[in-house]
Design an enzyme around this catalytic site. Structure first.
Site, short mmCIF file in Angstrom:
data_model
loop_
_atom_site.label_atom_id
_atom_site.label_comp_id
_atom_site.label_asym_id
_atom_site.label_seq_id
_atom_site.Cartn_x
_atom_site.Cartn_y
_atom_site.Cartn_z
N ARG A 141 30.59 40.86 37.25
CA ARG A 141 30.32 40.32 38.58
C ARG A 141 30.27 41.46 39.59
O ARG A 141 31.21 42.24 39.70
CB ARG A 141 31.39 39.30 38.99
N SER A 162 39.26 28.20 36.22
CA SER A 162 38.37 27.26 36.88
C SER A 162 37.68 26.43 35.81
O SER A 162 37.24 26.97 34.79
CB SER A 162 37.33 28.00 37.73
N ARG A 190 44.12 38.50 34.54
CA ARG A 190 44.97 37.77 35.48
C ARG A 190 46.13 37.09 34.76
O ARG A 190 47.24 37.00 35.30
CB ARG A 190 44.15 36.76 36.26
N GLU A 244 30.94 41.88 42.54
CA GLU A 244 31.70 41.50 43.73
C GLU A 244 31.95 42.72 44.61
O GLU A 244 32.15 43.82 44.12
CB GLU A 244 33.04 40.87 43.33
N ARG A 297 43.52 42.50 42.63
CA ARG A 297 43.33 41.43 41.65
C ARG A 297 41.87 41.15 41.31
O ARG A 297 41.55 40.13 40.71
CB ARG A 297 44.01 40.15 42.12
N HIS A 298 40.95 42.06 41.71
CA HIS A 298 39.54 41.88 41.40
C HIS A 298 39.03 43.01 40.52
O HIS A 298 39.41 44.18 40.70
CB HIS A 298 38.70 41.81 42.68
N GLU A 321 44.90 32.20 41.42
CA GLU A 321 44.13 31.34 40.52
C GLU A 321 43.92 32.03 39.18
O GLU A 321 43.61 33.20 39.12
CB GLU A 321 42.77 31.02 41.15
#
Length: 434
Positions: free
Chosen positions: A211, A360, A408, A213, A219-220, A357
């Site tokens: 990704r 998902s 995570r 991002e 945390r990414h 989180e």
């Protein structure tokens, strides 16, 4: 070559050959000690300078820290030695000499910042507490696979180079594929859905996702490892049951098989296996509880995404893993099915650790016409996803599933401060090497 004895298996009264890295050398004058380290632990090699061959002593005491050596000698009991055993050497062979100047200290006596550690990850993993994280990560993956097999799932591997993104053109890494534009896959979502429409029905995958991002937070990541699950004839509640089973099994595996690693990390007393059912809060209940904490400057209303500080406030309030269910349809992806009779309410869910989180998921839209409408409502061109949508014309069963981030999961399980601690060679906005 591997006729050696691991340090953990050395017993007094044996003649052994041990091999590993020189962890430390202490010359006390007349007697000296070399601490040898391998993957199982440390063992002490004793040099009595007046009683041994000078060349043997010179080789043993002259070797630089972190050099790789092999030692053959007699093992004897010694209460002050690591493991209660020491070896008097008959021979010492240097297999690979190390530079005397090291970019970081593998003994851990001198701290290094995270950037230096990641630049020299091989040396960093020679520290027992760092290696322990990845032994635990390996156990998490083993236990997760075991849980999926318990559920009757088949492991699959899906493409990581795709013609279009799973969720459209955002956050995509473009590449050139034989003169055509292609992308690194954001998720195996569409492929695993196609598999539940095949004869496999229930599948899982553990693999990389990419990704682009812009986030650069603790945390990414831009390359992560995902645990994905999908099952035909499951609704969203059954998918949550499976998710809870998998996560709990990961904790069970670590508790049963990683006690030494937990001790190295100082977690032997703090590590807890979730033993109660994960609470399931609706999205509406979640925003009401967040608002009630008073932690946000502005009250959340229906349709808002949950900000990080809101998630943390709710996590503190709940105090355990939990689910948020029944999200507004407008903020969930096109492939998430709405509740029957309420087009504004989706079957989407998130599984949360108190600090972030982790998962998902949801029930998927399996009806062709509704799926195409969902594409159009989110501004996507269904024709770009024809390989996916056309299969829904040929008998696609109801199905549900989810994706869980490995890093995570490990990060929250061990209370790590930065997600990069749970990755061997992280890929983020600044890091492409090593």
């Amino acid at each position: 070559m591997d006729g050696r004895t691991h340090t953990v298996d050395v017993n007094p009264g044996e003649t052994v050959t041990v091999a590993g890295w020189v962890h430390e050398v202490r010359d006390l004058g007349g007697i000296a000690f070399l601490i040898l380290r391998d993957t199982t632990g440390k063992i002490q090699i004793v040099f009595k300078e007046d009683e041994m061959d000078a060349d043997l002593v010179g080789t043993g005491l002259g070797v630089a820290r972190e050099s790789v050596i092999t030692v053959t000698g007699d093992a004897e009991e010694h209460s002050n030695a690591p493991g209660g055993v020491e070896v008097t050497p008959e021979s010492v062979e240097v297999l690979a000499e190390s530079d005397t100047e090291l970019p970081l200290d593998p003994s851990g006596k001198v701290d290094a910042d995270l950037s230096t550690r990641l630049d020299n990850r091989t040396l960093d993993l020679r520290k027992e507490e760092v290696k322990a994280i990845f032994e635990i990560r390996a156990e998490v993956l083993r236990s997760v696979r075991e849980a999926f097999y318990d559920l009757g799932s088949t492991e699959i591997n899906t493409p990581k180079i795709v013609a279009t993104g799973t969720e459209g053109g955002t956050e995509l890494f473009p590449i050139t594929y034989f003169g055509e534009e292609a992308f690194m896959n954001q998720s195996p979502q569409l492929f695993k859905q196609l598999m539940v429409g095949s004869g496999l029905e229930r599948v899982f995958e553990i693999g990389p996702i990419f990704r682009a991002e812009e986030h650069n937070t603790p945390r990414h990541l831009n390359e992560a490892t995902m645990i994905d699950f999908e099952s035909a004839f499951f609704d969203h509640t059954e998918a949550m049951d499976a998710c809870e089973h998998v996560v709990r099994n990961a904790y069970d595996g670590v508790a049963a098989n990683c006690q030494r690693e937990l001790e190295l990390l100082g977690l032997e007393d703090a590590f807890e296996v979730p033993d109660e059912a994960f609470p399931r809060l609706t999205y509406q209940e979640a925003i009401e509880r967040i608002n009630a904490t008073g932690e946000l400057d502005e009250q959340l209303v229906w349709g808002d995404d949950l900000p990080t500080e809101g998630e943390r406030a709710l996590g503190d309030d709940v105090g355990s893993h939990y689910f948020i269910t029944d999200w507004p349809s407008e903020i969930k992806p096109f492939y998430i099915k709405d509740h029957d009779g309420d087009a504004d309410l989706s079957t989407g869910f998130d599984m949360m650790h108190p600090v972030m989180e982790l998962v998902s998921g949801g029930q998927r839209e399996h009806r062709y016409d509704h799926l195409v409408t969902g594409f159009e409502q989110q501004g996507l061109d269904p024709d770009q996803f024809d390989y996916y949508t056309k299969m829904f014309k040929y008998g696609m069963p109801p199905h549900a599933g989810w994706g869980l981030g490995v890093e995570r999961l490990v990060m929250t399980m061990l209370g790590l401060e930065n997600i990069r601690e749970a990755v061997l060679f992280p890929r983020d906005r600044q890091r492409l090497s090593p």
